[in-house]
Scaffold this active site. Structure first.
Site, PDB file in Angstrom:
ATOM      1  N   ASN A  76       0.865  -1.174   0.000  1.00 24.02           N
ATOM      2  CA  ASN A  76       0.000   0.000   0.000  1.00 24.02           C
ATOM      3  C   ASN A  76       0.903   1.226   0.000  1.00 24.02           C
ATOM      4  O   ASN A  76       1.529   1.549   1.011  1.00 24.02           O
ATOM      5  CB  ASN A  76      -0.894   0.010   1.247  1.00 24.02           C
ATOM      6  CG  ASN A  76      -1.909  -1.104   1.184  1.00 24.02           C
ATOM      7  OD1 ASN A  76      -2.757  -1.128   0.303  1.00 24.02           O
ATOM      8  ND2 ASN A  76      -1.803  -2.061   2.102  1.00 24.02           N
TER       9      ASN A  76
ATOM     10  N   SER B  25       5.374  13.778   0.318  1.00 16.86           N
ATOM     11  CA  SER B  25       6.046  14.903  -0.310  1.00 16.86           C
ATOM     12  C   SER B  25       7.522  14.565  -0.425  1.00 16.86           C
ATOM     13  O   SER B  25       7.937  13.451  -0.117  1.00 16.86           O
ATOM     14  CB  SER B  25       5.806  16.184   0.476  1.00 16.86           C
ATOM     15  OG  SER B  25       6.297  16.047   1.792  1.00 16.86           O
ATOM     16  N   SER B  26       8.310  15.479  -0.832  1.00 22.12           N
ATOM     17  CA  SER B  26       9.592  15.155  -1.431  1.00 22.12           C
ATOM     18  C   SER B  26      10.831  15.477  -0.601  1.00 22.12           C
ATOM     19  O   SER B  26      11.787  16.047  -1.106  1.00 22.12           O
ATOM     20  CB  SER B  26       9.674  15.877  -2.763  1.00 22.12           C
ATOM     21  OG  SER B  26       8.558  15.529  -3.537  1.00 22.12           O
TER      22      SER B  26
ATOM     23  N   GLU C 216       9.971  14.499  -8.648  1.00 24.13           N
ATOM     24  CA  GLU C 216       9.290  13.551  -9.514  1.00 24.13           C
ATOM     25  C   GLU C 216       8.825  14.278 -10.771  1.00 24.13           C
ATOM     26  O   GLU C 216       8.444  15.441 -10.698  1.00 24.13           O
ATOM     27  CB  GLU C 216       8.053  12.966  -8.824  1.00 24.13           C
ATOM     28  CG  GLU C 216       8.245  12.525  -7.397  1.00 24.13           C
ATOM     29  CD  GLU C 216       8.055  13.653  -6.369  1.00 24.13           C
ATOM     30  OE1 GLU C 216       7.353  14.654  -6.642  1.00 24.13           O
ATOM     31  OE2 GLU C 216       8.633  13.539  -5.284  1.00 24.13           O
TER      32      GLU C 216
END
Length: 160
Positions: free
Chosen positions: A38, A43-44, A100
């Protein structure tokens, strides 16, 4: 297992054709090694002191934190791609950055863009980086295609 501050990360990617777009996406996840988990989209930010680890076999059903890019298309002949980049700071006590990107285009084009995005993000933070790691994948659509690239955060001190 949800890890409050993961100590490790690894990059994954996959692409596929499928019966429908979501089937293609599902098969791209399977091929990247995260298909039976799952995914918890995050966020990054790469945690301070996180180390790159070898991809691990993730437990089925696990909640897995991941920053990812994905692209699906049902236009025959279209080239689609997804890529992620990780900027590792020179000072390991500081957070790194994950970017991304996805789109119509080749893996080389999409990866070049995401690497530049990571450089810019570190510049915004006034943070020097030691290196940028990246992975990309492309797919030529036959009927329904998908690409997936991700950065999995994982606690490398515990077995998966």
């Amino acid at each position: 297992m949800i890890v409050i501050r993961p100590k490790g990360f690894f990059l994954v990617s996959g692409h596929a054709e499928g019966y429908m777009p979501l089937n293609a996406f599902d098969l791209a996840l399977i091929r990247s090694g995260v298909g039976d988990t799952n995914l918890v989209r995050m966020s990054s930010i790469l945690p301070p002191h996180a180390d790159r680890i070898a991809p691990v076999k993730l437990p089925a059903g696990a909640l897995v934190p991941v920053a990812y890019a994905d692209m699906m298309s049902s236009k025959p002949g279209e080239i689609i791609a997804s890529a992620v980049a990780v900027a590792i700071p020179e000072d390991g006590s500081l957070a790194g950055l994950i970017m991304e990107h996805h789109g119509v285009g080749t893996a080389v084009e999409i990866e070049a863009t995401v690497r530049r995005m990571a450089e810019e993000g570190m510049r915004y933070r006034d943070r020097a980086f030691r290196e940028i790691l990246s992975v990309s994948v492309e797919h030529v659509v036959e009927k329904h295609g998908a690409t997936f690239a991700g950065v999995v955060l994982w606690d490398n001190e515990h077995e998966a």
